[in-house]
Structures are given as structure tokens and as C-alpha cells.
Write a protein that holds these residues in place. Structure first.
Motif, mmCIF file in Angstrom:
data_model
loop_
_atom_site.group_PDB
_atom_site.id
_atom_site.type_symbol
_atom_site.label_atom_id
_atom_site.label_comp_id
_atom_site.label_asym_id
_atom_site.label_seq_id
_atom_site.Cartn_x
_atom_site.Cartn_y
_atom_site.Cartn_z
ATOM 1 N N VAL A 114 25.528 49.246 44.679
ATOM 2 C CA VAL A 114 25.370 49.051 42.870
ATOM 3 C C VAL A 114 27.050 50.261 42.632
ATOM 4 C CG1 VAL A 114 24.790 51.003 42.138
ATOM 5 C CG2 VAL A 114 23.229 49.980 43.408
ATOM 6 N N VAL A 115 27.276 51.195 43.364
ATOM 7 C CA VAL A 115 28.577 51.621 43.184
ATOM 8 C C VAL A 115 29.931 50.866 42.947
ATOM 9 C CG1 VAL A 115 30.765 52.952 44.468
ATOM 10 C CG2 VAL A 115 27.823 54.086 44.338
ATOM 11 N N HIS A 116 30.146 49.578 44.274
ATOM 12 C CA HIS A 116 30.640 48.865 44.111
ATOM 13 C C HIS A 116 31.063 48.091 42.709
ATOM 14 C CE1 HIS A 116 33.777 45.906 45.724
ATOM 15 N NE2 HIS A 116 32.620 44.609 45.153
ATOM 16 N N ALA A 117 29.942 47.962 41.750
ATOM 17 C CA ALA A 117 29.643 47.475 40.954
ATOM 18 C C ALA A 117 30.402 48.412 40.062
ATOM 19 C CB ALA A 117 27.711 46.894 39.826
ATOM 20 N N LEU A 118 29.443 50.107 39.895
ATOM 21 C CA LEU A 118 30.573 50.861 39.466
ATOM 22 C C LEU A 118 31.899 50.807 38.931
ATOM 23 C CD1 LEU A 118 29.253 52.938 37.805
ATOM 24 C CD2 LEU A 118 29.563 54.805 39.386
ATOM 25 N N LEU A 119 32.543 50.607 40.336
ATOM 26 C CA LEU A 119 33.971 50.794 40.370
ATOM 27 C C LEU A 119 34.379 49.468 39.953
ATOM 28 C CD1 LEU A 119 36.140 52.503 42.042
ATOM 29 C CD2 LEU A 119 35.636 50.440 43.857
ATOM 30 N N GLU A 120 34.023 48.525 40.067
ATOM 31 C CA GLU A 120 34.672 47.230 38.606
ATOM 32 C C GLU A 120 34.835 47.809 38.404
ATOM 33 O OE1 GLU A 120 36.329 44.185 38.589
ATOM 34 O OE2 GLU A 120 35.862 44.256 40.509
ATOM 35 N N GLN A 121 33.265 48.370 37.430
ATOM 36 C CA GLN A 121 33.492 49.149 35.413
ATOM 37 C C GLN A 121 34.818 49.789 35.629
ATOM 38 O OE1 GLN A 121 30.200 50.459 35.099
ATOM 39 N NE2 GLN A 121 30.812 51.305 32.535
ATOM 40 N N LEU A 122 34.902 51.267 36.399
ATOM 41 C CA LEU A 122 35.819 51.895 36.020
ATOM 42 C C LEU A 122 36.909 51.434 36.161
ATOM 43 C CD1 LEU A 122 36.449 54.822 36.312
ATOM 44 C CD2 LEU A 122 37.072 54.504 38.433
ATOM 45 N N LEU A 123 37.215 50.320 37.198
ATOM 46 C CA LEU A 123 38.592 50.088 37.504
ATOM 47 C C LEU A 123 38.913 48.472 36.628
ATOM 48 C CD1 LEU A 123 39.315 50.148 40.910
ATOM 49 C CD2 LEU A 123 40.170 51.036 39.073
ATOM 50 N N LEU A 129 39.304 45.121 40.567
ATOM 51 C CA LEU A 129 39.209 45.878 41.811
ATOM 52 C C LEU A 129 40.643 45.638 41.939
ATOM 53 C CD1 LEU A 129 35.855 45.716 43.290
ATOM 54 C CD2 LEU A 129 37.773 47.776 43.493
ATOM 55 N N ASP A 130 41.442 44.089 42.194
ATOM 56 C CA ASP A 130 41.700 42.758 42.645
ATOM 57 C C ASP A 130 43.073 43.190 41.729
ATOM 58 O OD1 ASP A 130 39.942 42.434 44.970
ATOM 59 O OD2 ASP A 130 38.852 40.434 43.494
ATOM 60 N N GLY A 131 42.963 44.043 40.674
ATOM 61 C CA GLY A 131 44.433 44.072 40.107
ATOM 62 C C GLY A 131 45.213 44.229 40.607
ATOM 63 N N GLU A 132 46.749 44.030 39.761
ATOM 64 C CA GLU A 132 48.090 44.512 40.591
ATOM 65 C C GLU A 132 47.816 46.376 40.135
ATOM 66 O OE1 GLU A 132 50.992 45.574 42.603
ATOM 67 O OE2 GLU A 132 50.080 43.845 43.402
ATOM 68 N N ARG A 133 47.684 46.732 39.310
ATOM 69 C CA ARG A 133 47.466 47.992 39.324
ATOM 70 C C ARG A 133 46.793 48.420 39.320
ATOM 71 N NH1 ARG A 133 46.985 48.667 33.113
ATOM 72 N NH2 ARG A 133 47.231 50.589 32.735
ATOM 73 N N THR A 134 45.626 48.103 39.720
ATOM 74 C CA THR A 134 44.343 48.675 40.643
ATOM 75 C C THR A 134 44.939 48.667 42.082
ATOM 76 O OG1 THR A 134 42.466 47.652 39.381
ATOM 77 C CG2 THR A 134 42.501 48.361 41.567
ATOM 78 N N ARG A 135 45.581 48.260 43.110
ATOM 79 C CA ARG A 135 46.456 48.010 43.891
ATOM 80 C C ARG A 135 47.663 48.928 44.147
ATOM 81 N NH1 ARG A 135 44.622 42.445 43.802
ATOM 82 N NH2 ARG A 135 47.263 42.067 43.418
ATOM 83 N N ARG A 136 47.953 49.457 42.979
ATOM 84 C CA ARG A 136 49.568 50.508 43.351
ATOM 85 C C ARG A 136 48.615 51.420 42.547
ATOM 86 N NH1 ARG A 136 52.140 47.195 38.674
ATOM 87 N NH2 ARG A 136 51.013 48.248 37.376
ATOM 88 N N LEU A 137 47.740 51.773 42.104
ATOM 89 C CA LEU A 137 47.473 53.045 42.064
ATOM 90 C C LEU A 137 46.508 53.160 43.191
ATOM 91 C CD1 LEU A 137 45.667 54.885 40.614
ATOM 92 C CD2 LEU A 137 43.595 53.832 39.776
ATOM 93 N N GLY A 138 45.953 52.559 44.186
ATOM 94 C CA GLY A 138 45.704 52.647 45.706
ATOM 95 C C GLY A 138 46.390 53.666 46.434
#
Length: 165
Positions: A114-123, A129-138
Motif C-alpha cells: 500500500v505504501v509503495h503504491a502511495l510513494l509511486e503516486q507521490l513521486l 520511483l525509478d526516475g533520475e530526478r527521484t534518484r537525485r532527490l534521494g
């Protein structure tokens, strides 16, 4: 940017995002009988178990960033709910080791989905989740978490006024 975020400080934006995330996770895991804090504990415990660890409450507190006393309180409530087992460490009688029960594993796996799906929605705005901007943010968030943060000493206190006299 959302309403009221234009010109906001990064600290304010981090706080607002953390509150938005906490509220969303609370709502998402409530049907599973969990709160955001409880989810943080069981999901971390699940991950640590997968890595071969059976952490103490203290190790789990360090891992999650939660206060040890709060982890103890959460662990007791999760034990009462049948999700967590608390056992004295035979090597250190002061330490309490935590593990998930079978019901705890099932509930945690469902909550993680459930939280993984929510995280995908947020990102999604950052490419998911697999986007370059997301990796940079991480990477940026990890750098901020690693930065030492000691509160500055307030100016104008009684002690400072005496030092300035």
C-alpha cells in the motif's frame, strides 16, 4: 508549486512534505490497523529481518530515527496486537530483541504494498520511483540526513547578555 509554497524556505517545504506524507501513510495503513509510526517500525523490522538481523529496540530506534522510549511503547502496542514478539536478549538482559509474528509478516507485507503504491503516486511528478530526478532527490535527502544538526544557541538569552556586558 502548490498554494502557499512560492518563496517558502526549504525547511518549511521539508516540514510540509513530511506532514503530507505522514497523513497519507496514516490514512493508507489505517485499514490494516496500523498508524504511520507503527508502520515505520514494522516495515523497518521487516527489512532488517530480511538482512539477517533481529534488532534490539535500541537498534530499531537508531534505524528509524524514533526515540527509544517511543519505540518501546510502539513495540508493546504491536505486541498486544499480535504483530511483534519482544524477547530478552540472552547476551544482554537489558536489551529487548524484536521480531515479527506470522501475522506481523502478513500485515507488514500488505502495508508495504500500500505504501509503495502511495510513494509511486507521490513521486510521479519526478518520474516515479525509478526516475533520475527521484534518484537525485534521494541522494540529496540522504546528504541532508547525514549533515550534523546541532541547534544554534539562542541570542539574547540571559547568559549571552551577561557575556556581552
Amino acid at each position: 508549486m502548490s498554494n502557499g509554497s512560492e518563496g517558502a524556505t526549504p525547511g518549511f517545504l521539508v516540514w510540509r512534505l513530511s506532514m503530507k506524507w505522514r497523513t497519507a501513510v496514516d490514512r493508507a495503513v489505517a485499514p490494516l490497523g496500523l498508524t504511520h509510526a507503527q508502520y515505520s517500525l514494522v516495515a523497518s523490522l521487516h527489512g532488517m529481518h530480511r538482512g539477517g538481523e533481529q534488532p534490539s529496540q535500541r537498534q530499531l530506534a537508531d534505524h528509524t530515527g524514533l526515540e527509544p522510549l517511543y519505540v518501546s511503547k510502539l513495540a508493546r502496542s504491536l505486541e498486544s496486537a499480535g504483530l511483534v514478539r519482544r524477547e530478552r536478549d540472552p547476551r544482554d538482559p537489558r536489551a529487548v530483541r524484536l521480531s515479527l509474528t506470522e501475522q506481523g509478516h502478513e500485515t507488514t507485507r500488505a502495508a508495504i504494498e500500500v505504501v509503495h503504491a502511495l510513494l509511486e503516486q507521490l513521486l510521479t511528478p519526478l518520474g516515479g520511483l525509478d526516475g533520475e530526478r527521484t534518484r537525485r532527490l534521494g541522494r540529496d535527502l540522504a546528504a541532508l540526513l547525514d549533515a550534523p544538526l546541532d541547534p544554534p544557541r539562542p541570542t539574547g538569552t540571559h547568559e549571552n547578555r551577561q557575556e556581552q556586558s
